[in-house]
Design an enzyme around this catalytic site. Structure first.
Site, PDB file in Angstrom:
ATOM      1  N   HIS A  65     -60.486 -10.475   2.217  1.00 40.20           N
ATOM      2  CA  HIS A  65     -60.110  -9.184   2.945  1.00 40.20           C
ATOM      3  C   HIS A  65     -58.693  -8.799   2.363  1.00 40.20           C
ATOM      4  O   HIS A  65     -58.370  -7.742   2.954  1.00 40.20           O
ATOM      5  CB  HIS A  65     -60.584  -9.160   4.300  1.00 40.20           C
ATOM      6  N   ASP A 110     -65.390 -14.837   3.228  1.00 42.82           N
ATOM      7  CA  ASP A 110     -64.084 -14.406   3.271  1.00 42.82           C
ATOM      8  C   ASP A 110     -63.304 -15.401   2.504  1.00 42.82           C
ATOM      9  O   ASP A 110     -62.273 -16.130   3.105  1.00 42.82           O
ATOM     10  CB  ASP A 110     -63.544 -13.808   4.502  1.00 42.82           C
ATOM     11  N   SER A 204     -53.576 -13.886   8.364  1.00 45.17           N
ATOM     12  CA  SER A 204     -54.887 -13.801   7.394  1.00 45.17           C
ATOM     13  C   SER A 204     -54.695 -14.567   6.019  1.00 45.17           C
ATOM     14  O   SER A 204     -53.632 -14.192   5.195  1.00 45.17           O
ATOM     15  CB  SER A 204     -55.566 -12.679   7.062  1.00 45.17           C
TER      16      SER A 204
END
Length: 258
Positions: A65, A110, A204
């Site tokens: 992502h 992911d 992230s």
């Protein structure tokens, strides 16, 4: 000049998020400069920021992502407020995402491999982190790190990477915390049940390191960060080692596990 301009933009980004606050980091402290040798700063020209992990001299592992177009990857970065003469920067030459990833679900598979345009050189503060030989067990103490928010929901970005210790939790804890999770998953549930320690906005793609092994990738979690009974969800690196090794060996069409 490009490096100076980008780091200046990172500082502007950090200052633009800053809020007047006396709160401490979400359960952590500034990382020791010697403990994040594999940590990469993934910068997208739009200002989007992620972490990543160097797994060999020319490959970085991060979250899918985080794929937002042109990427610059920096190594041996500590403070965003000052230039380190030893910083190495690279361009993302190729990016690999699971071909069987659900296009409408950014939480699915992911994980993303980035091939750098040229190898980085090992140094005092740059070294790759090897892939795990075994999955982590419940209760394992793990280290998270990144330049992400140190307060939530009002976001304050610290300008230096922060580190915290969390634990691998039973996957059922995350299933109870978040509706709709499948019965089994290629993710790890990690955090502190009473809250107060968590990865957050800007972390992230960064690593979850357990007993010295690269076990997870920061994927998603609750907002605000650090809530009790709301641990983070991390991509389980061990389950993707065969896919990773296939890509590194030149098999660009390799498929991830279902």
């Amino acid at each position: 000049m490009v490096l100076i301009r980008v780091l200046a933009n990172l500082l502007i980004l950090q200052l633009s998020y800053a809020q007047k606050s006396s709160e401490l980091v979400i359960g952590g402290d500034e990382c020791n400069i010697n403990e994040h040798r594999s940590l990469a700063l993934v910068y997208i020209t739009s200002g989007f920021l992620c972490g990543g992990t160097l797994i060999n001299q020319q490959w970085v592992l991060t979250a899918a992502h985080c794929d937002r177009g042109n990427m610059l990857i920096f190594f041996d970065v500590h403070s965003l407020k000052g230039l380190n003469k030893d910083v190495q920067s690279r361009v993302a030459k190729e990016k690999f995402i699971c071909p069987n990833r659900k296009k409408d679900d950014e939480k699915d598979k992911d994980i993303m491999l980035i091939k750098l345009d040229s190898p980085v050189s090992n140094s005092e503060h740059i070294a790759p982190l090897s892939l795990p030989s075994n999955p982590p067990s419940v209760g394992s103490v793990c280290r998270i790190m990144g330049w992400g928010a140190i307060t939530s929901p009002n976001v304050t970005l610290p300008g230096v990477p922060h580190c915290a210790n969390i634990n691998i939790l039973d996957y059922e804890v995350c299933r109870k915390a978040y509706t709709g999770l499948p019965a089994t998953s290629r993710t790890l549930c990690a955090g502190i049940l009473e809250g107060g320690k968590d990865s957050c906005k800007g972390d992230s793609g960064g690593p979850l390191i357990c007993n010295g092994q690269f076990q997870g990738i920061v994927s998603w979690g609750a907002h605000p960060c650090g809530q009790s009974l709301k641990p983070g969800v991390y991509t389980k690196v061990f389950d993707y080692t065969e896919w990773i090794q296939s890509i590194l060996a030149g098999n660009a069409d390799a498929t991830c596990p279902p």
